[in-house]
Write an enzyme that holds these catalytic residues in place. Sequence first.
Site, mmCIF file in Angstrom:
data_model
loop_
_atom_site.group_PDB
_atom_site.id
_atom_site.type_symbol
_atom_site.label_atom_id
_atom_site.label_comp_id
_atom_site.label_asym_id
_atom_site.label_seq_id
_atom_site.Cartn_x
_atom_site.Cartn_y
_atom_site.Cartn_z
ATOM 1 N N SER A 41 0.752 -1.334 0.046
ATOM 2 C CA SER A 41 -0.271 0.237 -0.056
ATOM 3 C C SER A 41 1.068 1.397 -0.077
ATOM 4 O O SER A 41 2.129 1.166 0.436
ATOM 5 C CB SER A 41 -0.957 -0.063 1.156
ATOM 6 O OG SER A 41 -1.523 1.376 1.583
ATOM 7 N N TYR A 96 -2.489 -0.875 9.992
ATOM 8 C CA TYR A 96 -2.393 -1.339 8.767
ATOM 9 C C TYR A 96 -0.959 -0.431 7.988
ATOM 10 O O TYR A 96 -0.372 -1.319 7.348
ATOM 11 C CB TYR A 96 -3.472 -0.428 7.999
ATOM 12 C CG TYR A 96 -3.671 -0.673 6.538
ATOM 13 C CD1 TYR A 96 -4.160 -1.860 6.137
ATOM 14 C CD2 TYR A 96 -3.309 0.296 5.629
ATOM 15 C CE1 TYR A 96 -4.062 -1.946 4.603
ATOM 16 C CE2 TYR A 96 -3.458 0.354 4.488
ATOM 17 C CZ TYR A 96 -3.912 -1.021 3.897
ATOM 18 O OH TYR A 96 -3.844 -1.179 2.524
#
Length: 248
Positions: A140, A154
Amino acid sequence: MTLFSVEGKTVVVTGGSRGIGRMIAAGFVAAGADVYISARKTAEVEKTAAELGCRAVPADLSTPDGIDRLVSAVAGPLHVLVNNAGATWGAPLEEFPEHAFDKLWNINVKGVFYLTQKFLPQLRQAAGADDPARVINVGSVDGIRVPALESYAYSSTKSAVHMLTRHLAQRLAKEHITVNAIAPGPFDSKMMAFALDDPGTREAVAQSVPLGRIGRPDDMAGAAIYLSSRAGAYLTGAVIPVDGGITC
């Protein structure tokens, strides 16, 4: 065979029932690959597989049993493994729960490592000097830059995915297995639905991207197909932002 052909390759896409995983799986199916998709929810993964014309394997890849179930379902050499299954969590710093770190570590990092480990015999069967086997990890942009949201577990686990990609790439290069990562920016997915389902917020997110738009399915599928084709055979250990210029 063209420079970007993946026709006839066997491909596994985890988290393939929706979002980025579905985009990647659909691209491979359209390009003539033999595709397996996995996800935890049986009805959802079977519905997506029927729509795309690929194979469904329901499996919880945060568990050893789920990993074994997926590996045993794939027969013969595996040309491309796409480790896309993942989860996110957001909470204020003072309230961020320990179990969130445990859950995301198990899915986002351990799941990637141990699924790759278990598939190594089949990846080795497919590997060749001119056409390596490929592992593609979905990281990401939030593992590259500090995100605006309080998604501590995350961003940390996605950064770990990027380093794991580089570490595995160095170890497996001599076996003709490449390992690369894609770091998506904003795409239509369950993780981004809280922002992109609202028209005003969606427009604000799009305007924050230098290219001025949300990512499209072909953007994601194209990156994965490139990494899996002859065009991407000499690339390993790379983390490629597919983000419209956010991380420039």
